[in-house]
Design a protein around this motif. Structure first.
Motif, PDB file in Angstrom:
ATOM      1  N   UNK A 246       0.870  -1.206   0.000  1.00 33.17           N
ATOM      2  CA  UNK A 246       0.000   0.000   0.000  1.00 33.17           C
ATOM      3  C   UNK A 246       0.889   1.233   0.000  1.00 33.17           C
ATOM      4  N   UNK A 247       0.506   2.225  -0.814  1.00 35.10           N
ATOM      5  CA  UNK A 247       1.265   3.481  -0.810  1.00 35.10           C
ATOM      6  C   UNK A 247       0.362   4.584  -1.339  1.00 35.10           C
ATOM      7  N   UNK A 248       0.764   5.820  -1.136  1.00 31.39           N
ATOM      8  CA  UNK A 248       0.096   6.976  -1.758  1.00 31.39           C
ATOM      9  C   UNK A 248       1.113   7.611  -2.690  1.00 31.39           C
ATOM     10  N   UNK A 249       0.674   7.983  -3.871  1.00 27.77           N
ATOM     11  CA  UNK A 249       1.605   8.624  -4.809  1.00 27.77           C
ATOM     12  C   UNK A 249       0.850   9.705  -5.573  1.00 27.77           C
ATOM     13  N   UNK A 250       1.502  10.805  -5.821  1.00 27.07           N
ATOM     14  CA  UNK A 250       0.861  11.846  -6.650  1.00 27.07           C
ATOM     15  C   UNK A 250       1.927  12.697  -7.323  1.00 27.07           C
ATOM     16  N   UNK A 260      10.375  10.791  -1.275  1.00 31.60           N
ATOM     17  CA  UNK A 260       9.899   9.552  -0.612  1.00 31.60           C
ATOM     18  C   UNK A 260       9.943   9.823   0.885  1.00 31.60           C
ATOM     19  N   UNK A 261       8.807   9.601   1.532  1.00 28.01           N
ATOM     20  CA  UNK A 261       8.733   9.860   2.973  1.00 28.01           C
ATOM     21  C   UNK A 261       7.506   9.139   3.506  1.00 28.01           C
ATOM     22  N   UNK A 262       7.547   8.755   4.790  1.00 27.35           N
ATOM     23  CA  UNK A 262       6.358   8.111   5.370  1.00 27.35           C
ATOM     24  C   UNK A 262       5.945   8.828   6.635  1.00 27.35           C
ATOM     25  N   UNK A 263       4.710   8.610   6.980  1.00 33.57           N
ATOM     26  CA  UNK A 263       4.158   9.116   8.257  1.00 33.57           C
ATOM     27  C   UNK A 263       4.431  10.615   8.416  1.00 33.57           C
ATOM     28  N   UNK A 264       4.945  11.046   9.532  1.00 35.92           N
ATOM     29  CA  UNK A 264       5.046  12.483   9.848  1.00 35.92           C
ATOM     30  C   UNK A 264       5.835  13.243   8.784  1.00 35.92           C
ATOM     31  N   UNK A 284       6.898  15.555  -6.967  1.00 43.26           N
ATOM     32  CA  UNK A 284       5.893  14.506  -6.704  1.00 43.26           C
ATOM     33  C   UNK A 284       6.223  13.809  -5.389  1.00 43.26           C
ATOM     34  N   UNK A 285       5.387  12.859  -5.017  1.00 41.94           N
ATOM     35  CA  UNK A 285       5.650  12.129  -3.754  1.00 41.94           C
ATOM     36  C   UNK A 285       5.228  10.674  -3.879  1.00 41.94           C
ATOM     37  N   UNK A 286       6.033   9.830  -3.267  1.00 38.51           N
ATOM     38  CA  UNK A 286       5.634   8.422  -3.037  1.00 38.51           C
ATOM     39  C   UNK A 286       5.697   8.221  -1.529  1.00 38.51           C
ATOM     40  N   UNK A 287       4.525   7.918  -0.926  1.00 37.29           N
ATOM     41  CA  UNK A 287       4.455   7.727   0.523  1.00 37.29           C
ATOM     42  C   UNK A 287       4.166   6.259   0.814  1.00 37.29           C
ATOM     43  N   UNK A 288       5.140   5.483   1.183  1.00 32.88           N
ATOM     44  CA  UNK A 288       4.832   4.103   1.560  1.00 32.88           C
ATOM     45  C   UNK A 288       3.882   4.075   2.755  1.00 32.88           C
ATOM     46  N   UNK A 289       2.802   3.287   2.644  1.00 33.33           N
ATOM     47  CA  UNK A 289       1.913   3.080   3.794  1.00 33.33           C
ATOM     48  C   UNK A 289       2.297   1.741   4.438  1.00 33.33           C
ATOM     49  N   UNK A 290       2.598   0.744   3.577  1.00 34.69           N
ATOM     50  CA  UNK A 290       3.220  -0.472   4.117  1.00 34.69           C
ATOM     51  C   UNK A 290       4.730  -0.329   3.923  1.00 34.69           C
ATOM     52  N   UNK A 291       5.447  -0.326   5.069  1.00 32.84           N
ATOM     53  CA  UNK A 291       6.915  -0.258   4.965  1.00 32.84           C
ATOM     54  C   UNK A 291       7.461  -1.619   4.611  1.00 32.84           C
ATOM     55  N   UNK A 299       8.306   2.735  -7.218  1.00 34.30           N
ATOM     56  CA  UNK A 299       9.533   3.547  -7.155  1.00 34.30           C
ATOM     57  C   UNK A 299      10.396   3.238  -8.370  1.00 34.30           C
ATOM     58  N   UNK A 300      10.505   1.948  -8.687  1.00 36.14           N
ATOM     59  CA  UNK A 300      11.338   1.563  -9.844  1.00 36.14           C
ATOM     60  C   UNK A 300      10.747   2.187 -11.126  1.00 36.14           C
ATOM     61  N   UNK A 301       9.428   2.070 -11.280  1.00 41.28           N
ATOM     62  CA  UNK A 301       8.785   2.623 -12.504  1.00 41.28           C
ATOM     63  C   UNK A 301       8.963   4.138 -12.546  1.00 41.28           C
ATOM     64  N   UNK A 302       8.830   4.796 -11.399  1.00 44.56           N
ATOM     65  CA  UNK A 302       8.965   6.261 -11.359  1.00 44.56           C
ATOM     66  C   UNK A 302      10.391   6.662 -11.713  1.00 44.56           C
ATOM     67  N   UNK A 303      11.361   5.886 -11.213  1.00 42.18           N
ATOM     68  CA  UNK A 303      12.775   6.195 -11.496  1.00 42.18           C
ATOM     69  C   UNK A 303      13.045   6.115 -13.000  1.00 42.18           C
TER      70      UNK A 303
END
Lengths: 364, 68, 265
Positions: A246-250, A260-264, A284-291, A299-303
């Motif tokens: 699970x992650x949030x990305x936009x 790339x950052x999680x939580x706070x 943009x941001x990729x926020x892992x929800x499941x670490x 992340x690989x596709x975005x890179x």
């Protein structure tokens, strides 16, 4: 239709969520900054006829969790970093015996007694396994009090579904902050049959025992048997990796830089992204929800995207998740880092300065 | 009349039953070895057995069955 | 002729791995028989510890949970709190209970957890080949007290039964042994009394079994029994340290009235 919104503290929401998930067992021990989870349980769990024990130590608490889980009951414990370190042996046993359980870590600054302010320095311990042997915890990092609620309920489902430990990794900020929470009328509680549970099988009508005796154990003296057991665990982890990321990305489609950052840290970074946009820098941001399972594919596709020039990883530690980010990026693009320690949070300006430096190709 | 029978392959030749038997009719059979390689327990004179089960009570490996 | 003694259904039948003459086997038999005789084999969950008896989860024919070293009382707490109408026991050695698990046993007793703890005291760590345990006697040679336990250096043995009997939550505490048939019969009575104390809901029940460790004591099984009588009994007197006044008849009465209430409820 969600109920009205209630202003609640993160730690208390975790406890309320567990109860809503049908958890009737909490075994804890006092430690700042998560003790309110226990206070809430000490009152409400007893009121609803659940089981609450303040254990003599976090070691005892995780083993009470092991007991309740082996009898087939939903169970939770919570603690903060030093306490979670004490629980590592028990967590490894829970993994070895494939017991469902939820463990909450409201992370504080370390190492050692460290501090009581928020940190993310337990990432490695949580995701790479702080105990002995090859095992994985499902690790979930909520970023809001609402997520603390919803993801804690989900954690119990995942634990039962995979007979795996699920860790909620929060931090002092999240646990201590108050935000409005919209509780659902009906909780999506999934129930799973537990024929393996050690619950005293009883006799049927003709006085015969209803089944063979069950055993819950993590020891297999025969190496061939233990290797098969380990392979089974690894097969399970592959299934979890396939199904439960699970992650949030936009903002990835035109981002020049991806945070790339999680939580706070993800909350702080979202403000920075708005400010950068006003300066004409697309972030943009990729926020892992499941670490764990870690969102390596996105992340690989975005890179691989031509518009993406670099990544900036922001954490409350000396750089831990960045290793997984780098593994996923696999050298396609540079991955820069900004971290704060000791319980300090990064200011928006610090992060924005890094973004500008990357944008201008300067020294970062 | 009473009788003891032994699940010989479980016996580890510890001798506790030999000491417990009030009639002194239990001996490790020095002539034979069981599958574990121990001298198994044997009864030298079944007719003396009174079925008191003291041997079975002290056996750590559930070797002995007693009938009376 | 009728069978007057045979292997109990309370054991799975898997041969014991214990050394020749090790009294673990006797205690296993007595606990297993007690569960069958009391009709609780189907409603009991046992907790195995770590030590020579780590494998007891494969021997006892009731549901069994294998706990980490020293943590069986905590695991049992987690089980019993959920299975209030079932019987829960732990089976632990002296390294497991009196050393690494000292906090767990004291607090389980202090909380009055309604569980039975069966404690095997053979004055050494057996499985790991004879190290000094908290219950090792003064002067006793072990692999980690090679010159004999010296109080000035390694402190004094811990009398666990007496220690726990001071805790209000402990309802029944007795120390027994298996050196002869009379003691074996008495030990089994203590086991059944412990289960009845649990069933009556009176609190924490504890039986300490003075046991032999022929292999690590370097003695033949019968000589080990003699050494136990000669050396261990002075340090660890047999007897009931708590709940001695509770008779089986009283316990049965309490259990009966509890069951009656449950039927009514």
């Amino acid at each position: 239709m969600a109920q009205k919104r209630v202003l609640m503290k993160g730690n208390e929401v975790i406890a309320e969520a567990a109860i809503r998930a049908g958890c009737r067992n909490y075994f804890g021990y006092p430690i700042t900054p998560q003790t309110e989870v226990m206070h809430y349980m000490a009152k409400k769990m007893v009121q609803i006829g659940g089981n609450f024990v303040q254990a003599e130590s976090e070691v005892a608490a995780i083993n009470m969790v092991y007991g309740a889980a082996s009898a087939g009951f939903r169970v939770m414990t919570s603690s903060s970093s030093p306490g979670i370190s004490l629980k590592q042996e028990g967590i490894s046993y829970i993994a070895g015996a494939e017991l469902p359980a939820v463990v909450v870590n409201i992370v504080r600054a370390g190492p050692g007694l460290g501090g009581i302010l928020p940190a993310q320095g337990d990432y490695f311990q949580a995701t790479k396994g702080g105990g002995h042997g090859d095992y994985r915890n499902i690790v979930i990092a909520p970023a809001s009090v609402q997520e603390l609620y919803e993801l804690t309920v989900e954690a119990f489902n995942l634990a039962d579904k995979y007979r795996n430990l699920v860790m909620i990794l929060g931090d002092g900020t999240l646990g201590q902050m108050m935000e409005p929470v919209a509780f659902r009328d009906e909780e999506p509680v999934e129930t799973y049959d537990k024929p393996w549970a050690c619950n005293g099988r009883g006799y049927n009508a003709d006085g015969k025992l209803t089944r063979e005796h069950n055993t819950v154990t993590s020891i297999y003296i025969d190496p061939d048997v233990l290797e098969v057991k380990n392979r089974e665990l690894q097969d399970k982890y592959e299934i979890i990796k396939k199904n439960e990321v699970r992650y949030e990305a936009f903002g990835l489609e035109d981002a020049e830089i991806v945070i790339t950052a999680f939580s706070t840290c993800s909350r702080i970074s979202k403000n920075v992204i708005r400010q950068a946009a006003e300066m004409g820098i697309k972030v943009g941001m990729i926020r892992p929800i499941t670490l764990w399972p870690f969102p390596e594919d996105i992340i690989r596709e975005t890179a691989a995207r031509s518009n993406v020039k670099a990544f900036l990883d922001v954490e409350l530690n000396a750089g831990q998740m960045i290793e997984d980010v780098k593994l996923a990026v696999n050298g396609q693009k540079p991955v820069y880092f900004h971290g704060r320690l000791g319980g300090n949070l990064p200011t928006q300006k610090e992060i924005l300065d890094k973004i500008v430096a990357i944008h201008e190709g300067g020294k970062v | 009349m009473a009788q003891v029978t032994f699940n010989e392959d479980l016996c580890k030749g510890c001798g506790l039953c030999v000491n417990a038997c009030p009639k002194g009719i239990l001996q490790l059979d020095k002539e034979r070895l069981n599958t574990k390689g121990y001298h198994p327990i044997s009864c030298t004179d079944q007719s003396q057995c009174i079925g008191c089960t003291q041997c079975a009570l002290t056996c750590p490996d559930c070797v002995i069955t007693v009938e009376r | 002729m009728a069978i007057v003694f045979e292997k109990t259904e309370g054991l799975t039948g898997k041969p014991f791995h214990y050394c020749p003459g090790c009294t673990h086997g006797i205690v296993h038999r007595m606990i297993a028989e007690s569960m069958v005789e009391m009709g609780i084999l189907g409603s009991t969950v046992g907790v195995a510890s770590v030590g020579c008896s780590y494998n007891s989860y494969e021997y006892f024919n009731c549901d069994m949970v294998q706990a980490a070293h020293g943590r069986a009382p905590a695991v049992a707490t987690g089980i019993k709190r959920n299975l209030k109408d079932k019987m829960v026991f732990t089976y632990q050695g002296d390294g497991d209970l009196a050393s690494i698990g000292c906090a767990e046993i004291i607090h389980a007793a202090a909380r009055g957890e309604k569980i039975c703890v069966f404690f095997i005291n053979n004055a050494v760590y057996g499985m790991t080949s004879g190290q000094m345990a908290p219950t090792t006697l003064l002067g006793q040679v072990t692999t980690t007290s090679p010159f004999g336990r010296d109080a000035s250096y390694q402190g004094y043995p811990i009398n666990v039964a007496e220690l726990l009997s001071n805790l209000t939550g402990a309802a029944y505490v007795e120390r027994v042994t298996m050196t002869d048939t009379k003691n074996i019969v008495n030990a089994k009575k203590a086991i059944q009394k412990a289960f009845k104390v649990q069933e009556a809901g009176l609190g924490f029940a504890f039986v300490e079994f003075l046991s032999t460790c022929p292999t690590n004591w370097g003695k033949a099984p019968l000589d080990a029994m003699e050494w136990l009588k000669e050396k261990m009994l002075p340090q660890y007197p047999l007897g009931c340290f708590k709940g001695g006044d509770l008779t089986v008849a009283q316990l049965d009465e309490i259990i009966a009235s509890k069951k009656a209430e449950e039927v009514k409820a």
